[in-house]
Design a protein around this motif. Structure first.
Motif, PDB file in Angstrom:
ATOM      1  N   GLU A  74      -8.546  30.736 -12.640  1.00  0.00           N
ATOM      2  CA  GLU A  74      -8.150  32.153 -12.585  1.00  0.00           C
ATOM      3  C   GLU A  74      -8.086  33.007 -13.668  1.00  0.00           C
ATOM      4  OE1 GLU A  74      -6.901  33.399  -9.524  1.00  0.00           O
ATOM      5  OE2 GLU A  74      -6.497  35.366 -10.549  1.00  0.00           O
ATOM      6  N   THR A 130     -17.391  29.010  -1.728  1.00  0.00           N
ATOM      7  CA  THR A 130     -17.296  27.581  -1.605  1.00  0.00           C
ATOM      8  C   THR A 130     -16.230  26.741  -1.366  1.00  0.00           C
ATOM      9  OG1 THR A 130     -17.431  27.570  -3.945  1.00  0.00           O
ATOM     10  CG2 THR A 130     -19.642  27.746  -2.903  1.00  0.00           C
ATOM     11  N   THR A 131     -14.898  27.514  -1.337  1.00  0.00           N
ATOM     12  CA  THR A 131     -13.739  26.874  -1.261  1.00  0.00           C
ATOM     13  C   THR A 131     -13.218  27.381   0.206  1.00  0.00           C
ATOM     14  OG1 THR A 131     -12.517  28.782  -2.037  1.00  0.00           O
ATOM     15  CG2 THR A 131     -13.070  27.178  -3.688  1.00  0.00           C
ATOM     16  N   LYS A 152      -1.576  39.997 -11.316  1.00  0.00           N
ATOM     17  CA  LYS A 152      -2.758  39.641 -10.854  1.00  0.00           C
ATOM     18  C   LYS A 152      -3.290  40.954  -9.932  1.00  0.00           C
ATOM     19  CE  LYS A 152      -3.182  36.329  -8.068  1.00  0.00           C
ATOM     20  NZ  LYS A 152      -4.527  35.500  -8.063  1.00  0.00           N
ATOM     21  N   THR A 173     -17.381  18.581  -1.472  1.00  0.00           N
ATOM     22  CA  THR A 173     -17.107  18.301  -3.011  1.00  0.00           C
ATOM     23  C   THR A 173     -15.922  19.050  -3.588  1.00  0.00           C
ATOM     24  OG1 THR A 173     -18.431  20.391  -3.445  1.00  0.00           O
ATOM     25  CG2 THR A 173     -19.695  18.335  -3.468  1.00  0.00           C
TER      26      THR A 173
HETATM   27  P1  NAD Z   1     -10.968  29.494  -7.156  1.00  0.00           P
HETATM   28  O1  NAD Z   1     -12.133  30.281  -7.263  1.00  0.00           O
HETATM   29  O2  NAD Z   1     -10.695  29.231  -8.728  1.00  0.00           O
HETATM   30  O3  NAD Z   1     -11.698  28.027  -6.901  1.00  0.00           O
HETATM   31  C1  NAD Z   1     -10.643  26.758  -7.378  1.00  0.00           C
HETATM   32  C2  NAD Z   1     -11.534  25.832  -8.109  1.00  0.00           C
HETATM   33  O4  NAD Z   1     -12.550  25.113  -7.136  1.00  0.00           O
HETATM   34  C3  NAD Z   1     -12.565  26.230  -9.170  1.00  0.00           C
HETATM   35  O5  NAD Z   1     -11.959  25.249 -10.237  1.00  0.00           O
HETATM   36  C4  NAD Z   1     -13.836  26.185  -8.520  1.00  0.00           C
HETATM   37  O6  NAD Z   1     -14.535  25.736  -9.715  1.00  0.00           O
HETATM   38  C5  NAD Z   1     -13.795  24.919  -7.950  1.00  0.00           C
HETATM   39  N1  NAD Z   1     -14.679  24.882  -6.486  1.00  0.00           N
HETATM   40  C6  NAD Z   1     -15.102  25.966  -6.122  1.00  0.00           C
HETATM   41  N2  NAD Z   1     -15.648  25.376  -4.849  1.00  0.00           N
HETATM   42  C7  NAD Z   1     -15.886  24.211  -5.109  1.00  0.00           C
HETATM   43  C8  NAD Z   1     -16.671  23.304  -4.310  1.00  0.00           C
HETATM   44  N3  NAD Z   1     -17.411  23.525  -3.306  1.00  0.00           N
HETATM   45  N4  NAD Z   1     -16.755  21.855  -5.022  1.00  0.00           N
HETATM   46  C9  NAD Z   1     -15.732  21.534  -6.076  1.00  0.00           C
HETATM   47  N5  NAD Z   1     -15.252  22.335  -6.648  1.00  0.00           N
HETATM   48  C10 NAD Z   1     -15.088  24.027  -6.347  1.00  0.00           C
HETATM   49  O7  NAD Z   1     -10.037  29.443  -6.334  1.00  0.00           O
HETATM   50  P2  NAD Z   1      -9.848  30.063  -4.838  1.00  0.00           P
HETATM   51  O8  NAD Z   1      -8.712  29.097  -4.310  1.00  0.00           O
HETATM   52  O9  NAD Z   1     -11.086  29.727  -4.079  1.00  0.00           O
HETATM   53  O10 NAD Z   1      -9.339  31.628  -4.938  1.00  0.00           O
HETATM   54  C11 NAD Z   1      -8.276  32.004  -5.403  1.00  0.00           C
HETATM   55  C12 NAD Z   1      -8.467  33.471  -5.859  1.00  0.00           C
HETATM   56  O11 NAD Z   1      -8.883  34.185  -4.574  1.00  0.00           O
HETATM   57  C13 NAD Z   1      -7.475  34.162  -6.387  1.00  0.00           C
HETATM   58  O12 NAD Z   1      -7.764  34.821  -7.793  1.00  0.00           O
HETATM   59  C14 NAD Z   1      -6.823  34.879  -5.504  1.00  0.00           C
HETATM   60  O13 NAD Z   1      -6.252  36.033  -6.268  1.00  0.00           O
HETATM   61  C15 NAD Z   1      -8.134  35.334  -4.566  1.00  0.00           C
HETATM   62  N6  NAD Z   1      -7.878  35.893  -3.260  1.00  0.00           N
HETATM   63  C16 NAD Z   1      -8.360  36.944  -2.998  1.00  0.00           C
HETATM   64  C17 NAD Z   1      -8.389  37.386  -1.724  1.00  0.00           C
HETATM   65  C18 NAD Z   1      -9.061  38.570  -1.256  1.00  0.00           C
HETATM   66  O14 NAD Z   1      -8.900  39.372  -0.205  1.00  0.00           O
HETATM   67  N7  NAD Z   1      -9.986  39.052  -2.470  1.00  0.00           N
HETATM   68  C19 NAD Z   1      -7.516  36.716  -0.895  1.00  0.00           C
HETATM   69  C20 NAD Z   1      -7.043  35.506  -1.188  1.00  0.00           C
HETATM   70  C21 NAD Z   1      -7.235  35.112  -2.648  1.00  0.00           C
END
Ligand code: NAD
Ligand code: GLY
Length: 352
Positions: A74, A130-131, A152, A173
């Protein structure tokens, strides 16, 4: 494989299925007519796992592909990384007919999306989440943003992608705790308006993940179609988030978004129980489900600490803050309160 379409200011498809990363080129070719050059934006963790495969798929259909990778987490969703990405694209003479590809979680999607919304006053972009969190929430609906030191998502834009491609195999992963973070958003959809989904989450969520993701995305698409610019009903998607963003801010972003949302869901539901508008059994069921999904349920901060953080939140509009409270599982409603009533709500959310 599942496919649905979001009808917004830019309409686009969302495709969900196993192995879709290999088909990213074909999907992008169809969605990005006229684009020749693409820049994949990713973080270092995701790039080490999926950049080559994605690049190969895009190059195989004739795109010329650059990549821009930044440190994961983040703390990278900031204006410095954004400026570096703008400069990177400008130095390489990206034009309005070129496009960006956000390969990663919500951090990558939000930052890349905001860059796409602003570079050359707007170029197209593709979301490849990818999450689990990015798949069910951040990649859909067009909210893009970066964080400022005071809070934020304080600078952003509504800007829809051209397509969302989710390969469920990328979840293999994902570390367990990050998968759990995404589960918090899944539970959020159930609490907002889908009691049947809540009940289904008591089974093994991974076994029916494609179906669960598609159901969440359908909810999000339906809400976004009715209120793309967040003036009313879309605010339902903030269930647990007003509390959650305050928790994230108090922790200096050390508590993840998903964990903060889980605690925020409990606070919102507990406050609703204390207000006499939600059955207490629903609070117990929520806590039990979140614990089973390995999510935290108790906030470590005081009401005073949280209020300070919440007042910097952009969702404060004039003297009124719109909370979302569950009147029961699957029945959440907007609940506007004055700033002076906010303290009471935070206290009710914390008091056991
Ligand atoms: P992130 O993008 O930081 O991912 C979490 C971690 O997982 C990171 O360290 C990343 O490198 C790792 N990772 C990602 N995909 C992977 C995979 N397939 N395998 C292994 N590791 C992987 O966090 P997040 O939880 O995906 O997203 C959180 C963010 O999303 C926050 O900034 C939040 O404010 C934002 N968000 C936005 C909205 C919107 O509507 N735009 C909605 C909800 C959340
Ligand atoms: N994640 C909240 C929204 O998209 O509105």
């Amino acid at each position: 494989m599942k496919k649905l379409t979001v009808h917004a200011s830019r309409s686009y498809d969302i495709v969900i299925g196993a192995g879709l990363l290999g088909d990213a080129g074909a999907y992008c070719k169809e969605a990005l007519g006229g684009a020749r050059r693409l820049c994949i934006v990713s973080d270092d963790t995701v790039a080490s796992l999926y950049l080559n495969q994605t690049k190969e798929s895009l190059e195989a259909v004739g795109f010329s592909v650059e990549h821009f990778v930044f440190p994961h987490g983040e703390t990278s969703k900031n204006t410095e990384v954004l400026v570096s990405l703008w400069e990177f694209l400008a130095e390489r003479r990206f034009t309005r007919s070129d496009a960006l590809v956000a390969l990663g979680g919500g951090v990558v999607g939000d930052l890349c999306g905001f860059c796409a919304a602003t570079f050359l006053r707007g170029i197209r972009f593709v979301q490849i989440p990818t999450t689990l969190l990015a798949a069910v929430d951040s990649s859909v609906g067009g909210k893009t943003a970066v964080d400022l030191r005071v809070g934020k998502n304080l600078v952003g834009a509504f800007y829809q992608p051209s397509i969302v491609i989710f390969d469920i195999k990328t979840l293999d992963t994902l570390p367990r705790e990050i998968f759990s973070d995404g589960c918090a958003e899944v539970v959020k959809y159930a609490m907002i308006g889908d009691r049947a989904l809540f009940d289904d989450l008591s089974g093994d969520i991974r076994e029916s993940i494609e179906d669960i993701i598609a159901r969440c995305v359908l909810h999000k698409a339906e809400i976004v179609e009715g209120d793309e610019f967040d003036r009313g009903r879309r605010q339902l998607l903030n269930l647990g988030h007003t509390f959650g963003h305050a928790i994230e801010a108090c922790s200096n972003l050390q508590i993840s978004h998903g964990s903060a949302v889980a605690m925020g869901l409990v606070m919102a539901t507990r406050a609703a129980v204390r207000l006499g508008i939600c059955p207490s059994d629903d609070l117990s069921a929520l806590i039990a489900l979140l614990e089973r999904l390995s999510l935290p349920t108790e906030c470590p901060y005081s009401a005073k600490e949280l209020i300070c953080a919440a007042l910097a939140d952009k969702k404060r509009m004039g003297d009124t803050v719109t909370f979302v409270l569950p009147f029961g599982i699957g029945d959440s409603r907007l609940y506007p309160v004055s700033v002076s009533e906010m303290t009471d709500l935070f206290e009710k959310g914390l008091t056991k």
